[in-house]
Design a protein around this motif. Structure first.
Motif, mmCIF file in Angstrom:
data_model
loop_
_atom_site.group_PDB
_atom_site.id
_atom_site.type_symbol
_atom_site.label_atom_id
_atom_site.label_comp_id
_atom_site.label_asym_id
_atom_site.label_seq_id
_atom_site.Cartn_x
_atom_site.Cartn_y
_atom_site.Cartn_z
ATOM 1 N N LEU A 167 0.859 -1.183 0.000
ATOM 2 C CA LEU A 167 0.000 0.000 0.000
ATOM 3 C C LEU A 167 0.893 1.230 0.000
ATOM 4 N N LYS A 168 0.753 2.040 -1.035
ATOM 5 C CA LYS A 168 1.544 3.273 -1.152
ATOM 6 C C LYS A 168 0.612 4.462 -1.023
ATOM 7 N N THR A 169 0.898 5.310 -0.051
ATOM 8 C CA THR A 169 0.099 6.508 0.191
ATOM 9 C C THR A 169 0.835 7.712 -0.373
ATOM 10 N N SER A 170 0.102 8.521 -1.112
ATOM 11 C CA SER A 170 0.672 9.743 -1.670
ATOM 12 C C SER A 170 -0.321 10.878 -1.484
ATOM 13 N N ILE A 171 0.201 12.090 -1.558
ATOM 14 C CA ILE A 171 -0.663 13.265 -1.410
ATOM 15 C C ILE A 171 -0.579 14.126 -2.659
ATOM 16 N N GLY A 172 -1.694 14.805 -2.930
ATOM 17 C CA GLY A 172 -1.757 15.747 -4.046
ATOM 18 C C GLY A 172 -1.534 17.152 -3.527
ATOM 19 N N THR A 173 -2.116 18.095 -4.205
ATOM 20 C CA THR A 173 -1.996 19.494 -3.820
ATOM 21 C C THR A 173 -2.622 19.721 -2.451
ATOM 22 N N ILE A 174 -1.942 20.488 -1.630
ATOM 23 C CA ILE A 174 -2.448 20.818 -0.303
ATOM 24 C C ILE A 174 -3.147 22.171 -0.393
ATOM 25 N N GLY A 175 -4.436 22.172 -0.088
ATOM 26 C CA GLY A 175 -5.201 23.413 -0.084
ATOM 27 C C GLY A 175 -5.145 24.092 1.269
ATOM 28 N N ARG A 176 -5.930 25.131 1.441
ATOM 29 C CA ARG A 176 -5.958 25.872 2.711
ATOM 30 C C ARG A 176 -6.462 25.011 3.857
ATOM 31 N N THR A 177 -7.506 24.181 3.590
ATOM 32 C CA THR A 177 -8.093 23.356 4.650
ATOM 33 C C THR A 177 -8.199 21.881 4.266
ATOM 34 N N SER A 178 -7.863 21.532 3.032
ATOM 35 C CA SER A 178 -8.031 20.144 2.596
ATOM 36 C C SER A 178 -6.873 19.689 1.718
ATOM 37 N N MET A 179 -6.809 18.386 1.521
ATOM 38 C CA MET A 179 -5.849 17.803 0.585
ATOM 39 C C MET A 179 -6.379 16.448 0.158
ATOM 40 N N ASP A 180 -5.947 16.025 -1.022
ATOM 41 C CA ASP A 180 -6.317 14.709 -1.510
ATOM 42 C C ASP A 180 -5.212 13.721 -1.176
ATOM 43 N N VAL A 181 -5.612 12.572 -0.635
ATOM 44 C CA VAL A 181 -4.693 11.504 -0.259
ATOM 45 C C VAL A 181 -5.054 10.290 -1.104
ATOM 46 N N TYR A 182 -4.050 9.666 -1.723
ATOM 47 C CA TYR A 182 -4.266 8.527 -2.610
ATOM 48 C C TYR A 182 -3.565 7.294 -2.058
ATOM 49 N N THR A 183 -4.158 6.133 -2.278
ATOM 50 C CA THR A 183 -3.534 4.874 -1.883
ATOM 51 C C THR A 183 -3.592 3.909 -3.052
ATOM 52 N N SER A 184 -2.419 3.453 -3.487
ATOM 53 C CA SER A 184 -2.369 2.439 -4.533
ATOM 54 C C SER A 184 -2.112 1.087 -3.866
ATOM 55 N N MET A 185 -2.660 0.051 -4.478
ATOM 56 C CA MET A 185 -2.555 -1.304 -3.939
ATOM 57 C C MET A 185 -2.029 -2.241 -5.013
ATOM 58 N N ALA A 186 -0.990 -3.015 -4.656
ATOM 59 C CA ALA A 186 -0.442 -4.013 -5.564
ATOM 60 C C ALA A 186 -0.024 -5.219 -4.733
ATOM 61 N N LEU A 187 -0.106 -6.395 -5.327
ATOM 62 C CA LEU A 187 0.382 -7.589 -4.642
ATOM 63 C C LEU A 187 1.898 -7.533 -4.560
ATOM 64 N N SER A 188 2.451 -8.036 -3.466
ATOM 65 C CA SER A 188 3.913 -8.043 -3.324
ATOM 66 C C SER A 188 4.564 -8.922 -4.384
ATOM 67 N N THR A 189 3.817 -9.884 -4.925
ATOM 68 C CA THR A 189 4.342 -10.744 -5.981
ATOM 69 C C THR A 189 4.301 -10.077 -7.353
ATOM 70 N N ALA A 190 3.589 -8.957 -7.477
ATOM 71 C CA ALA A 190 3.497 -8.193 -8.728
ATOM 72 C C ALA A 190 3.462 -6.709 -8.391
ATOM 73 N N PRO A 191 4.550 -6.175 -7.825
ATOM 74 C CA PRO A 191 4.538 -4.808 -7.293
ATOM 75 C C PRO A 191 4.300 -3.705 -8.321
ATOM 76 N N ASP A 192 4.509 -3.985 -9.587
ATOM 77 C CA ASP A 192 4.326 -2.953 -10.614
ATOM 78 C C ASP A 192 2.950 -2.987 -11.256
ATOM 79 N N GLU A 193 2.074 -3.895 -10.810
ATOM 80 C CA GLU A 193 0.730 -4.018 -11.365
ATOM 81 C C GLU A 193 -0.292 -3.575 -10.321
ATOM 82 N N GLU A 194 -0.833 -2.369 -10.484
ATOM 83 C CA GLU A 194 -1.828 -1.873 -9.533
ATOM 84 C C GLU A 194 -3.083 -2.732 -9.589
#
Length: 139
Positions: free
Chosen positions: A82-109
């Motif tokens: 599970l990889k968590t990333s953030i987008g643009t940070i606004g004044r009161t909010s931000m978007d947080v993203y989580t990608s999921m991949a199997l450890s046996t296929a880490p490059d395939e979301e």
């Protein structure tokens, strides 16, 4: 409908999470609602890694909305990256993203989802500007 994920985002946390037998449904794959629990756990681990508690005090980071784009079915057994990333940070909010991949296929979301997180003053139940101590950690 598929939500478009922005290319510009900053990786802030990575973790491994095992798929549990109980995560599957009668069709023999991970139930779609469980993907949201995976994303929640990734956000909790990230927030606590910043030194914050997820139990609310007078102010907290709360989720305003969430979504998930499903690409591949998952099933037990397996370990997810599970990889968590953030987008643009606004004044009161931000978007947080989580990608999921199997450890046996880490490059395939298998899926990627996200949530809009808002800083909230819990005494007034209104959004508030990000405190400087939070912004310092997010930058």
């Amino acid at each position: 409908m598929r939500i478009v994920i922005p290319e510009e985002r900053k990786l802030v946390h990575e973790m491994i999470l095992p798929i549990r037998w109980g995560d599957m449904d009668a069709y023999g794959h991970v139930n779609n609602t469980v993907y949201f629990r995976y994303m929640e756990q990734a956000r909790v681990e990230w927030i606590t890694s910043l030194g914050y508690e997820v139990a609310p005090g007078r102010e907290s980071m709360l989720m305003m909305n969430g979504f998930c784009n499903f690409y591949k079915q998952l099933s037990y057994p397996g370990d997810l990256i599970l990889k968590t990333s953030i987008g643009t940070i606004g004044r009161t909010s931000m978007d947080v993203y989580t990608s999921m991949a199997l450890s046996t296929a880490p490059d395939e979301e298998a899926a990627i989802g996200g949530a809009t997180m808002v800083w909230v003053d819990l005494t007034t139940n209104k959004s508030a500007p990000w405190p400087e101590h939070v912004l310092e950690k997010l930058r």
